[in-house]
Write a protein that holds these residues in place. Structure first.
Motif, short mmCIF file in Angstrom:
data_model
loop_
_atom_site.label_atom_id
_atom_site.label_comp_id
_atom_site.label_asym_id
_atom_site.label_seq_id
_atom_site.Cartn_x
_atom_site.Cartn_y
_atom_site.Cartn_z
N MET A 190 0.96 -1.27 -0.07
CA MET A 190 0.03 0.22 -0.03
C MET A 190 0.89 1.34 0.02
SD MET A 190 -2.82 -1.39 -0.15
CE MET A 190 -3.96 0.15 -0.33
N VAL B 62 4.35 -0.66 3.73
CA VAL B 62 3.27 -0.81 4.33
C VAL B 62 2.29 -1.82 3.65
CG1 VAL B 62 0.85 0.06 5.30
CG2 VAL B 62 3.09 1.30 5.68
N LYS C 12 -1.03 -4.65 2.85
CA LYS C 12 -2.52 -4.77 3.30
C LYS C 12 -2.77 -6.28 3.33
CE LYS C 12 -7.52 -3.84 2.32
NZ LYS C 12 -8.27 -2.89 1.47
N TYR D 78 -3.67 -3.71 8.22
CA TYR D 78 -2.48 -3.04 7.43
C TYR D 78 -1.08 -3.40 8.39
CZ TYR D 78 -5.00 -0.01 4.36
OH TYR D 78 -5.98 0.41 3.37
N THR E 158 3.01 -2.79 8.81
CA THR E 158 4.50 -2.20 8.45
C THR E 158 5.40 -3.28 8.56
OG1 THR E 158 3.91 0.15 9.27
CG2 THR E 158 6.20 -0.40 8.82
N ALA F 65 -8.37 6.08 4.17
CA ALA F 65 -8.06 4.68 3.75
C ALA F 65 -8.54 4.31 2.47
CB ALA F 65 -8.70 3.69 4.86
N GLU G 128 -5.49 3.77 -0.34
CA GLU G 128 -5.30 2.46 -1.05
C GLU G 128 -5.15 2.74 -2.79
OE1 GLU G 128 -7.45 -1.88 -1.35
OE2 GLU G 128 -7.74 -0.35 0.31
#
Length: 855
Positions: A324, A333, A335, A341, A343, A528, A532
């Motif tokens: 993402m 990051v 998904k 989500y 990291t 969000a 995305e």
């Protein structure tokens, strides 16, 4: 071990550790002395060469006895403990007599001066010597055997060139000495080079030399040495000389029965060494596998080993996810399929600082660290470190191979590293050799980017160009909210703040002067959605206009999708009236209509308005007075002022005292801080030389940095040398900024500069650095509007200014504030004072005022 043609070292079977050793010298014979190197401490001494056939005698015994069982008898033991006797091959005296075999081959002479006539063994030695002489064997051949003397080479002038000349091909050798489990002394054949070789990729426990000259072994050092000795000492082997860093020769010893390097690891006698594994030619994965096996079995040096990720489920160790955001060169990051989500940090690499699905394999989780007054380690949140691959390509390895990152070097006992660590080391070695990226000797190219976010004047200069350009290419660098983004414009090499046109997105939570503003429903979902769809993607933008803060307004497109339209169609935004003049208006309206009919997200509670007119009766509320104690710290030229709450005053004092004590103990390095707009820092105030918490508002140059003191409300322009990084223990997370901005309610700020300056001077005299009582009357555009009372007399500060004729009243229309209108009539009475002394005071004004006073 065979010391010479007539001396050997034997030892029994090991029982719980290395067995004791015993030297046996052969009776009644003598062989030539082997070469000896002169002591390095005595430069005037010369090396002693081999005597003829000395080496051949040693080799005869070595090949016959090493690793074999023997039986010996001791005939004589000297006062110094030296033992002489006979040695037989096998378990008893019926085996081959070693001394007789040497004499029979012409490799030893008989000591006839000690012969006794009645000793059959001695008599047999004499007979064998006579037969050897007659057959001209060994030393009894013609010529004296000068051709049997070796040309030993103890020193190699250029070890690196010597190793390179071998081209990593196996060389025949004999292991002459084992210093510890992973360091041996070898005689290279056929040229008789004596070299010390350290095994590539591993390190065994060693023997540390103390100050008094004694040696103290590390745990398992003696066992590791015995393990290598019992398998390699004086064995015929092959050695691959692999590298020579810092004059240390690295190599791999190959024996017909196996590779000692891999055996040491598997049995827990050694650990992998990263710096030398990169040159190991037999496959570094074999070494890692051997070490892993020993760790799992917890043998020897790994007896207390605890796996760092032992409690991690397999599903958490390996998964497929969608990228993402690329946070920086070593973190992304992603998904997950669950919608979560995460990291992910690339394992074991460090990038330089100033799309599609990927495969993630978690290598380790770096625990969170917290900074302290005594520690120099910065605070970090917990990090999930993993190997990320896409299309079979390891992203970390690709970065390292191009010279965009370097490989982290770990402590020997640190197992938290990439599962492909050796490939990373090899990639880095190639990048260094080819001079790529960070390793290039060329001048580093400078990439300048102008950040014009919030810079109104610069933005005005760019606006006409961007408007004329039509659709421009951009990269989304950051998403502040569903409709507010930061863009990088490649052609213009600048960063801009971009607001989506035609829509009204739900607002997120914001830290306002009056406190935290609560987020509107679905603001997080809108952000969000935008992230995305566009974060760190290449997009096209159409700039239409600019707001007064220097933010550009327009339309953003990605792969044919208009982001404003997408937000409206997904019920995450409403159409703004400004869209009416746009060509996208019909599309926006139809999208909004569809969302309303679905009653989705922001339209979930939407009800159609009824046709009949509804008369709204608003309940009137009374003005509420809830005065609290504050301390006025700063008054601005615009009649705004900053206060601190008296309740939290002690907390601020304690924080400042602790912070200054820490700074005094560890002063910041002058000039080490690079100021950036918006950063929180500490600043050295010019008036008293003390350190205060501050926020950078503007950076004109290193010599002119505009800072705002967040706990007091004053501003100053200082050089960057008087700024430093704020210690984490004293950040706004520990204690929020204490200075809050307010302005006077019901007061009109004089437009005349001189008149306004008089009012400010009066306020400074009366209330600055004093305690007052404050009541919030209503909200404002930039800050809350309040009334202020003197703490002792409870008189209203604003009303005092009106009475003195210094300001006029700003009358509010709200009914619950009408009581304050009496101030306006008071202003008529004071019309001849100060700012009204030239006013036109009419009769009807006086009549109205008299009527109101009577009422």
């Amino acid at each position: 071990m065979v010391l010479s043609g007539c001396a050997i070292i034997v030892r029994g079977q090991p029982r719980g550790g290395p067995p004791p050793e015993r030297q046996i010298n052969l009776s009644n014979i003598r062989t030539g002395a082997l070469a000896r190197r002169a002591p390095q401490s005595q430069p005037d001494q010369k090396d002693t060469p081999d005597e003829p056939y000395a080496f051949q005698a040693r080799e005869f015994l070595r090949k016959m006895l090493i690793g074999k069982e023997v039986c010996f008898t001791v005939e004589v033991k000297t006062a110094l403990g030296r033992e002489y006797g006979m040695v037989y091959l096998g378990r008893d005296t019926t085996g081959e007599n070693i001394a007789e075999s040497l004499v029979n081959e012409g490799l030893a002479t008989v000591r006839r001066e000690g012969i006794r006539g009645n000793n059959p063994d001695q008599a047999r030695l004499c007979d064998l010597e006579d037969q050897a002489k007659a057959s001209k064997k060994g030393m009894w051949t013609e010529g004296g055997g000068t051709n049997t003397v070796r040309d030993l080479k103890y020193i190699i002038e250029n070890p690196r060139n010597f190793v390179d000349s071998m081209h990593q091909k196996p060389v025949n050798a004999v292991i002459e000495h084992v210093r510890d489990g992973s360091v041996v002394r070898a005689l290279l054949l056929p040229d008789y080079y004596l070299v010390t070789v350290m095994l590539s990729g591993v390190k065994c426990p060693t023997f540390k030399r103390e100050a008094d000259g004694t040696e103290s072994p590390e745990p398992f050092a003696a066992e590791a040495k015995f393990f290598t000795e019992s398998r390699l000492l004086q064995r015929d082997v092959q050695i691959i000389l692999e590298s020579c860093p810092n004059q240390v020769i690295l190599g791999t010893v190959l024996h017909p029965n196996g590779n000692i390097t891999e055996l040491l690891l598997k049995e827990g006698f050694a650990r992998c060494v990263d710096w030398s594994m990169a040159v190991y030619t037999q496959g570094a994965e074999k070494l890692r596998a051997g070490e892993k096996s020993a760790k799992e079995r917890k043998v020897r040096i790994w007896k207390d080993y605890v796996a760092p990720t032992a409690n991690m489920d397999q599903k958490d160790r390996q998964f497929v996810a969608k990228v993402m955001q690329v946070v920086n060169a070593d973190a992304v990051v992603v998904k997950l399929n669950s919608g979560e989500y995460k990291t992910i940090h690339l394992s074991s690499i460090r990038p330089p600082r100033i799309e599609g699905e990927v495969n993630v394999t978690v290598d380790y989780i770096r625990a969170a660290t917290s900074s302290s007054e005594t520690s120099t380690i910065p605070a970090f949140a917990e990090r999930t470190c993993a190997t990320v691959t896409i299309g079979g390509i390891n992203i970390a390895e690709a970065l390292v191979s191009k010279g965009f990152a370097t490989v982290i070097r770990y402590r020997q006992d640190d197992d938290q590293r990439s599962s492909h660590y050796d490939e990373l080391l090899a990639a880095e070695a190639r990048a260094i050799k080819n001079g790529k990226g960070l390793h290039s000797k060329k001048e580093v190219p400078i990439h300048r980017v102008a950040d014009i976010s919030g810079e109104t004047q610069k933005a005005k200069q760019f606006l006409p160009f961007l408007q004329r350009a039509g659709r421009s290419e951009a990269v989304v660098e950051y998403v502040f909210s569903g409709s507010r983004l930061k863009l990088y414009m490649p052609k213009e090499t600048c960063l801009i703040t971009f607001l989506l046109a035609g829509i009204e997105c739900p607002r997120g939570s914001r830290n306002m002067p009056g406190g935290m503003q609560v987020a509107e429903p679905f603001s997080d979902e809108a952000m969000a959605f935008t992230k995305e769809l566009v974060l760190q993607r290449e997009v096209e933008v159409e700039v239409e206009s600019m707001d007064k803060a220097g933010n550009f307004i327009g339309w953003l497109h990605i792969e044919g999708v208009n982001l404003s339209v997408a937000l409206v169609e997904n019920a995450l935004s409403k159409v703004h009236f400004t869209a009416e003049r746009s060509s996208y208006y019909k599309t926006l309206v139809s999208g909004e209509e569809a969302s309303r009919l679905r009653k989705d997200k922001i339209w979930a509670n939407y009800e159609e308005k009824k046709v009949e007119e509804v008369v709204h009766v608003m309940e009137e509320k009374e003005r509420t007075a809830n005065y609290r104690a504050v301390y006025v710290t700063e008054i601005t030229d615009t009649m705004h002022f900053y206060t601190q709450d008296v309740e939290t005053g002690t907390q601020l004092e304690n924080l400042m005292e602790t912070m200054r004590a820490e700074i005094a103990a560890q002063p910041p390095v002058e000039g080490s801080y690079a100021a950036r707009r918006g950063d929180y820092c500490i600043a050295n105030f010019s008036a008293d030389g003390e350190w205060y918490r501050a926020r950078v508002e503007k950076v004109q140059s290193p010599a002119k940095v505009h800072v705002f003191y967040i706990d007091y409300g004053n501003r100053e322009i200082v050089p960057s040398t008087r700024l430093a990084v704020i210690p984490p223990a004293f950040s706004i997370r520990t204690l929020a900024a204490q200075a809050t901005e307010y302005t006077f309610a019901y007061i009109q700020v004089p437009q005349d500069e001189d008149a306004r300056a008089d009012v400010v001077d009066s306020l400074v005299r009366d209330i600055q650095n004093t305690q007052c009582l404050l009541n919030v009357e209503h909200s404002g555009v930039t800050c809350p509007h309040v009334t202020l009372q003197f703490a002792d007399s409870k008189d209203d500060v604003g009303l005092s200014l009106v009475k003195e004729g210094m300001v006029m009243v700003d009358v509010r229309k709200e009914k619950h504030l009408q009581k304050m209108r009496s101030w306006s009539f008071l202003s008529h009475v004071l019309s001849q004072l100060n700012i009204w002394r030239y006013g036109d005071f009419r009769d009807d004004d006086a009549d109205e005022f008299g009527y109101k006073l009577k009422k």
